[in-house]
Motif scaffolding. Structure first.
Motif, PDB file in Angstrom:
ATOM      1  N   ALA A  89      -5.227 -11.637  10.845  1.00  8.27           N
ATOM      2  CA  ALA A  89      -3.807 -11.240  11.216  1.00  8.27           C
ATOM      3  C   ALA A  89      -2.711 -11.671  10.223  1.00  8.27           C
ATOM      4  O   ALA A  89      -1.700 -10.911  10.239  1.00  8.27           O
ATOM      5  CB  ALA A  89      -3.474 -12.108  12.563  1.00  8.27           C
ATOM      6  N   ALA A  90      -3.206 -12.488   9.607  1.00  7.65           N
ATOM      7  CA  ALA A  90      -2.106 -12.928   8.445  1.00  7.65           C
ATOM      8  C   ALA A  90      -2.222 -12.112   7.021  1.00  7.65           C
ATOM      9  O   ALA A  90      -1.250 -12.240   6.278  1.00  7.65           O
ATOM     10  CB  ALA A  90      -2.154 -14.504   7.922  1.00  7.65           C
ATOM     11  N   ILE A  91      -2.959 -11.096   7.151  1.00  5.89           N
ATOM     12  CA  ILE A  91      -3.177 -10.187   5.965  1.00  5.89           C
ATOM     13  C   ILE A  91      -1.864  -9.176   5.986  1.00  5.89           C
ATOM     14  O   ILE A  91      -1.739  -8.560   6.908  1.00  5.89           O
ATOM     15  CB  ILE A  91      -4.334  -9.365   6.015  1.00  5.89           C
ATOM     16  CG1 ILE A  91      -5.596 -10.365   5.833  1.00  5.89           C
ATOM     17  CG2 ILE A  91      -4.506  -8.158   4.815  1.00  5.89           C
ATOM     18  CD1 ILE A  91      -6.866  -9.537   5.998  1.00  5.89           C
ATOM     19  N   PRO A  92      -0.874  -9.294   4.881  1.00  7.36           N
ATOM     20  CA  PRO A  92       0.162  -8.540   4.850  1.00  7.36           C
ATOM     21  C   PRO A  92       0.204  -7.032   5.138  1.00  7.36           C
ATOM     22  O   PRO A  92       0.796  -6.257   5.704  1.00  7.36           O
ATOM     23  CB  PRO A  92       0.790  -8.952   3.553  1.00  7.36           C
ATOM     24  CG  PRO A  92      -0.012  -9.780   2.800  1.00  7.36           C
ATOM     25  CD  PRO A  92      -1.193 -10.037   3.784  1.00  7.36           C
ATOM     26  N   ASP A  93      -0.839  -6.463   4.194  1.00  8.77           N
ATOM     27  CA  ASP A  93      -0.961  -5.073   4.362  1.00  8.77           C
ATOM     28  C   ASP A  93      -1.792  -4.611   5.688  1.00  8.77           C
ATOM     29  O   ASP A  93      -3.007  -5.106   5.993  1.00  8.77           O
ATOM     30  CB  ASP A  93      -1.875  -4.608   3.252  1.00  8.77           C
ATOM     31  CG  ASP A  93      -1.958  -3.133   3.161  1.00  8.77           C
ATOM     32  OD1 ASP A  93      -3.159  -2.503   3.595  1.00  8.77           O
ATOM     33  OD2 ASP A  93      -1.133  -2.480   2.765  1.00  8.77           O
ATOM     34  N   GLU A  94      -0.884  -3.469   6.291  1.00  9.37           N
ATOM     35  CA  GLU A  94      -1.580  -3.328   7.652  1.00  9.37           C
ATOM     36  C   GLU A  94      -3.041  -2.573   7.642  1.00  9.37           C
ATOM     37  O   GLU A  94      -3.936  -2.772   8.498  1.00  9.37           O
ATOM     38  CB  GLU A  94      -0.570  -2.287   8.090  1.00  9.37           C
ATOM     39  CG  GLU A  94      -0.920  -1.888   9.518  1.00  9.37           C
ATOM     40  CD  GLU A  94      -0.212  -0.958  10.357  1.00  9.37           C
ATOM     41  OE1 GLU A  94      -0.339  -0.476  11.534  1.00  9.37           O
ATOM     42  OE2 GLU A  94       0.837  -0.241   9.744  1.00  9.37           O
ATOM     43  N   THR A  95      -3.111  -1.541   6.625  1.00 15.15           N
ATOM     44  CA  THR A  95      -4.394  -1.005   6.339  1.00 15.15           C
ATOM     45  C   THR A  95      -5.641  -2.011   5.983  1.00 15.15           C
ATOM     46  O   THR A  95      -6.779  -2.040   6.738  1.00 15.15           O
ATOM     47  CB  THR A  95      -4.296   0.019   5.357  1.00 15.15           C
ATOM     48  OG1 THR A  95      -3.290   0.760   5.616  1.00 15.15           O
ATOM     49  CG2 THR A  95      -5.713   0.696   5.169  1.00 15.15           C
ATOM     50  N   ARG A  97      -5.588  -5.303   6.820  1.00 13.99           N
ATOM     51  CA  ARG A  97      -5.628  -6.155   7.992  1.00 13.99           C
ATOM     52  C   ARG A  97      -6.485  -5.202   8.981  1.00 13.99           C
ATOM     53  O   ARG A  97      -7.462  -6.029   9.494  1.00 13.99           O
ATOM     54  CB  ARG A  97      -3.956  -6.756   8.547  1.00 13.99           C
ATOM     55  CG  ARG A  97      -4.199  -7.396   9.694  1.00 13.99           C
ATOM     56  CD  ARG A  97      -2.915  -7.777  10.298  1.00 13.99           C
ATOM     57  NE  ARG A  97      -2.149  -6.554  10.619  1.00 13.99           N
ATOM     58  CZ  ARG A  97      -1.108  -6.349   9.732  1.00 13.99           C
ATOM     59  NH1 ARG A  97      -0.554  -7.024   8.657  1.00 13.99           N
ATOM     60  NH2 ARG A  97      -0.263  -5.168  10.329  1.00 13.99           N
ATOM     61  N   ASN A  98      -6.118  -4.194   9.046  1.00 13.80           N
ATOM     62  CA  ASN A  98      -6.890  -3.333  10.454  1.00 13.80           C
ATOM     63  C   ASN A  98      -8.416  -3.150   9.786  1.00 13.80           C
ATOM     64  O   ASN A  98      -9.378  -3.468  10.983  1.00 13.80           O
ATOM     65  CB  ASN A  98      -6.271  -1.942  10.477  1.00 13.80           C
ATOM     66  CG  ASN A  98      -5.080  -2.151  11.294  1.00 13.80           C
ATOM     67  OD1 ASN A  98      -4.964  -3.071  11.925  1.00 13.80           O
ATOM     68  ND2 ASN A  98      -4.186  -1.161  11.228  1.00 13.80           N
ATOM     69  N   GLU A  99      -8.590  -3.054   8.450  1.00 10.01           N
ATOM     70  CA  GLU A  99     -10.249  -2.966   8.086  1.00 10.01           C
ATOM     71  C   GLU A  99     -10.774  -4.183   7.934  1.00 10.01           C
ATOM     72  O   GLU A  99     -12.030  -3.997   8.449  1.00 10.01           O
ATOM     73  CB  GLU A  99     -10.028  -2.216   6.617  1.00 10.01           C
ATOM     74  CG  GLU A  99      -9.753  -0.866   6.705  1.00 10.01           C
ATOM     75  CD  GLU A  99      -9.549  -0.300   5.260  1.00 10.01           C
ATOM     76  OE1 GLU A  99      -9.997  -0.722   4.251  1.00 10.01           O
ATOM     77  OE2 GLU A  99      -9.197   0.946   5.144  1.00 10.01           O
ATOM     78  N   ALA A 100     -10.015  -5.207   7.984  1.00 19.61           N
ATOM     79  CA  ALA A 100     -10.841  -6.577   7.940  1.00 19.61           C
ATOM     80  C   ALA A 100     -11.221  -6.780   9.423  1.00 19.61           C
ATOM     81  O   ALA A 100     -12.217  -7.255   9.713  1.00 19.61           O
ATOM     82  CB  ALA A 100      -9.783  -7.685   7.552  1.00 19.61           C
ATOM     83  N   LEU A 101      -9.987  -6.489  10.313  1.00 22.00           N
ATOM     84  CA  LEU A 101     -10.648  -6.734  11.862  1.00 22.00           C
ATOM     85  C   LEU A 101     -11.475  -6.044  12.345  1.00 22.00           C
ATOM     86  O   LEU A 101     -12.602  -6.472  12.929  1.00 22.00           O
ATOM     87  CB  LEU A 101      -9.115  -6.802  12.524  1.00 22.00           C
ATOM     88  CG  LEU A 101      -9.373  -6.723  14.129  1.00 22.00           C
ATOM     89  CD1 LEU A 101      -9.833  -8.415  14.194  1.00 22.00           C
ATOM     90  CD2 LEU A 101      -7.946  -6.682  14.707  1.00 22.00           C
ATOM     91  N   ILE A 102     -11.754  -4.729  11.814  1.00 26.92           N
ATOM     92  CA  ILE A 102     -12.837  -3.871  12.151  1.00 26.92           C
ATOM     93  C   ILE A 102     -14.190  -4.313  11.613  1.00 26.92           C
ATOM     94  O   ILE A 102     -15.108  -4.408  12.389  1.00 26.92           O
ATOM     95  CB  ILE A 102     -12.595  -2.350  11.538  1.00 26.92           C
ATOM     96  CG1 ILE A 102     -11.526  -1.634  12.452  1.00 26.92           C
ATOM     97  CG2 ILE A 102     -13.782  -1.642  11.738  1.00 26.92           C
ATOM     98  CD1 ILE A 102     -11.020  -0.383  11.770  1.00 26.92           C
TER      99      ILE A 102
END
Length: 141
Positions: A89-95, A97-102
């Protein structure tokens, strides 16, 4: 009982260990036979004239992939599991961050050299050596 080691005279590698009376016919021209009164020689180890015997260097198998279960179990056992999602959640870049969560949520396996593993290791403050130790532990789960 006298123990002797058959040693490669070029590099000192211990090829065989014999007990006095055994026939050392397996020794080839590039070998020497060294007394081993303390039984320190191990096949694959090394003999140095000045230092004596050293143990063989054992190589570890390469790191393989972990299942989602294995990686979560080992992170939990070492107290890191609860920190993974906040780190994502702390990853600044939204893309990113979303890819890491996926990746974290849906991947069925994880490779040790995957970028998500490297970034989570850094975010969680895990050293490379500790990560390798944990990875090997998880491979056995």
């Amino acid at each position: 009982m006298t123990i002797k080691a058959i040693v490669n005279s070029d590099d000192g590698t211990i090829l065989n260990i014999i007990v006095a009376g055994d026939d050392p016919l397996e020794a080839e021209a590039a070998t020497v036979i060294v007394d081993d009164p303390d039984g320190q020689a191990q096949i694959g180890g090394t003999w140095y004239e000045a230092e004596g015997f050293t143990k063989p260097i054992t190589s570890l198998p390469p790191l393989g992939p972990l299942s989602a279960r294995q990686i979560r179990l080992v992170l939990n056992r070492h107290g890191y599991l609860a920190q993974v999602e906040p780190a994502i959640a702390a990853i600044p870049d939204e893309t990113e961050r979303n890819e890491a969560l996926i990746e974290w949520t849906y991947a069925s396996s994880f490779e040790p050299d995957h970028p998500l593993i490297a970034s989570m290791r850094l975010a969680l403050g895990i050293s490379e050596a500790d990560m390798e130790t944990m990875w090997r532990e998880a491979m056995a789960l």
